[in-house]
Design a protein around this motif. Sequence first.
Motif, PDB file in Angstrom:
ATOM      1  N   TYR A  66      41.341  46.850  53.848  1.00  0.00           N
ATOM      2  CA  TYR A  66      42.648  47.930  53.223  1.00  0.00           C
ATOM      3  C   TYR A  66      43.898  46.852  52.857  1.00  0.00           C
ATOM      4  CZ  TYR A  66      39.375  51.402  54.081  1.00  0.00           C
ATOM      5  OH  TYR A  66      38.038  52.345  54.173  1.00  0.00           O
ATOM      6  N   SER A  67      44.051  45.829  53.348  1.00  0.00           N
ATOM      7  CA  SER A  67      45.339  45.133  52.741  1.00  0.00           C
ATOM      8  C   SER A  67      44.913  44.483  51.850  1.00  0.00           C
ATOM      9  CB  SER A  67      45.565  43.989  53.894  1.00  0.00           C
ATOM     10  OG  SER A  67      45.865  44.480  55.219  1.00  0.00           O
ATOM     11  N   GLY A  68      43.616  43.850  51.407  1.00  0.00           N
ATOM     12  CA  GLY A  68      43.235  43.509  50.233  1.00  0.00           C
ATOM     13  C   GLY A  68      43.253  44.502  48.995  1.00  0.00           C
ATOM     14  N   ILE A  69      42.771  45.650  49.449  1.00  0.00           N
ATOM     15  CA  ILE A  69      42.664  46.627  48.421  1.00  0.00           C
ATOM     16  C   ILE A  69      44.030  47.335  47.896  1.00  0.00           C
ATOM     17  CG2 ILE A  69      42.033  49.261  48.159  1.00  0.00           C
ATOM     18  CD1 ILE A  69      39.596  48.715  49.670  1.00  0.00           C
ATOM     19  N   TYR A  70      44.990  47.187  48.840  1.00  0.00           N
ATOM     20  CA  TYR A  70      46.373  47.770  48.296  1.00  0.00           C
ATOM     21  C   TYR A  70      46.994  46.799  47.442  1.00  0.00           C
ATOM     22  CZ  TYR A  70      51.227  48.855  48.425  1.00  0.00           C
ATOM     23  OH  TYR A  70      52.360  49.015  48.107  1.00  0.00           O
ATOM     24  N   SER A  71      46.797  45.617  47.710  1.00  0.00           N
ATOM     25  CA  SER A  71      47.525  44.422  46.990  1.00  0.00           C
ATOM     26  C   SER A  71      47.023  44.311  45.738  1.00  0.00           C
ATOM     27  CB  SER A  71      47.715  43.016  47.623  1.00  0.00           C
ATOM     28  OG  SER A  71      46.057  42.689  47.846  1.00  0.00           O
ATOM     29  N   GLU A  72      45.588  44.458  45.346  1.00  0.00           N
ATOM     30  CA  GLU A  72      45.034  44.402  44.078  1.00  0.00           C
ATOM     31  C   GLU A  72      45.465  45.538  43.516  1.00  0.00           C
ATOM     32  OE1 GLU A  72      40.712  43.794  44.479  1.00  0.00           O
ATOM     33  OE2 GLU A  72      40.961  42.090  46.004  1.00  0.00           O
ATOM     34  N   THR A  73      45.275  46.653  44.047  1.00  0.00           N
ATOM     35  CA  THR A  73      45.735  48.268  43.236  1.00  0.00           C
ATOM     36  C   THR A  73      47.039  48.152  43.002  1.00  0.00           C
ATOM     37  OG1 THR A  73      43.881  49.046  44.694  1.00  0.00           O
ATOM     38  CG2 THR A  73      45.146  50.594  43.271  1.00  0.00           C
ATOM     39  N   ALA A  74      47.858  47.698  43.767  1.00  0.00           N
ATOM     40  CA  ALA A  74      49.442  47.916  43.665  1.00  0.00           C
ATOM     41  C   ALA A  74      49.639  47.146  42.247  1.00  0.00           C
ATOM     42  CB  ALA A  74      50.163  47.516  44.750  1.00  0.00           C
ATOM     43  N   SER A  75      49.047  45.945  42.196  1.00  0.00           N
ATOM     44  CA  SER A  75      49.260  45.103  40.961  1.00  0.00           C
ATOM     45  C   SER A  75      48.767  45.966  39.713  1.00  0.00           C
ATOM     46  CB  SER A  75      48.546  43.762  41.018  1.00  0.00           C
ATOM     47  OG  SER A  75      48.926  43.245  42.238  1.00  0.00           O
ATOM     48  N   ARG A  76      47.937  46.543  39.935  1.00  0.00           N
ATOM     49  CA  ARG A  76      47.569  47.322  38.823  1.00  0.00           C
ATOM     50  C   ARG A  76      48.406  48.584  38.449  1.00  0.00           C
ATOM     51  NH1 ARG A  76      42.297  46.485  41.019  1.00  0.00           N
ATOM     52  NH2 ARG A  76      40.939  44.902  39.865  1.00  0.00           N
ATOM     53  N   VAL A  77      48.914  49.232  39.435  1.00  0.00           N
ATOM     54  CA  VAL A  77      49.880  50.177  39.170  1.00  0.00           C
ATOM     55  C   VAL A  77      50.968  49.653  38.365  1.00  0.00           C
ATOM     56  CG1 VAL A  77      51.460  51.715  40.367  1.00  0.00           C
ATOM     57  CG2 VAL A  77      49.261  51.756  41.188  1.00  0.00           C
ATOM     58  N   VAL A  78      51.718  48.404  38.813  1.00  0.00           N
ATOM     59  CA  VAL A  78      52.832  47.855  38.117  1.00  0.00           C
ATOM     60  C   VAL A  78      52.438  47.596  36.681  1.00  0.00           C
ATOM     61  CG1 VAL A  78      54.397  46.156  38.150  1.00  0.00           C
ATOM     62  CG2 VAL A  78      53.784  47.195  40.260  1.00  0.00           C
TER      63      VAL A  78
END
Length: 283
Positions: free
Chosen positions: A80-92
């Motif tokens: 979930y650390s990997g999922i958050y970093s990838e998805t947060a970049s898409r949010v921005v």
Amino acid sequence: MIEELFSLKAIFKRYPFRITLTLLLVVSESLLDLLFPLVIGWAVNDLVNSEFKGLVMLGVLGITSLFIGSARRFYDTRLYSGIYSETASRVVSSGRKQGLSVSKISARSSLLTELVEFFEHSISGIFLSLIGVVGALAVIATLNFEIFFACLGLLLLMTTMYFLTGGKQYQYHSHYNQILEQRVDFLSGRTNAAVRSHFLNLMRWNVKLSDIETLNFGIIWLGTIALLIATPLLAIDGAKSVPKVGTILALFIYVLDYSEKVVTLPFFIQQLIRLKEISNRMN
């Protein structure tokens, strides 16, 4: 499409195999937890007869549960650390393309954390609770049918409370998140009085949410107390013969564990209501 990126369903569809693996570990852990009261009852009955087979089974069950639980937690953190970093970049990136303010992008990046943390921390709790509730009901039904119906009554009470208050909770979460999205823009260059007003307004909706949750918790807990008082009475009165000590102990542990999980289920229901509002807002 934006709506394919920022929701619980979208996150699962993007990482189906990795999330499914951790869910399988959660289910395995839940099923093992469900066996503990039964094996404890067997161990007590065996000890009364000076036998130790039940204790050996309890030890094996405990070690197996420890191994699976540790493996899941070790895997979850990295997944979930990997999922958050990838998805947060898409949010921005998505926010910039839509021309959103820095305040909204910042707030939504923070709200996204709740979606990812739901998978990491809450989904395991939900599976543990649901499997525990269904499994405990199944075992209790085989041991005492009257207590089984009493347990169903507690579950019906919890469901009714959240059916009546779910819509109101969604509205309160919507107001809370609306104010949260405006924080950065609102705090820039404002007076101390305006800043204080902002936080007071934010906490006003937080208090309303807490009041509803407290009301639900209080009513459900009253039902839980009634069930716990009724269990030993029904267990003894409903026995056709003198019940074994271990069997009564196992039954009471199952009811206690069932009650605990029914009380914790509302927390997850409220969380799902909040995450639904967050997903709708971000999409």
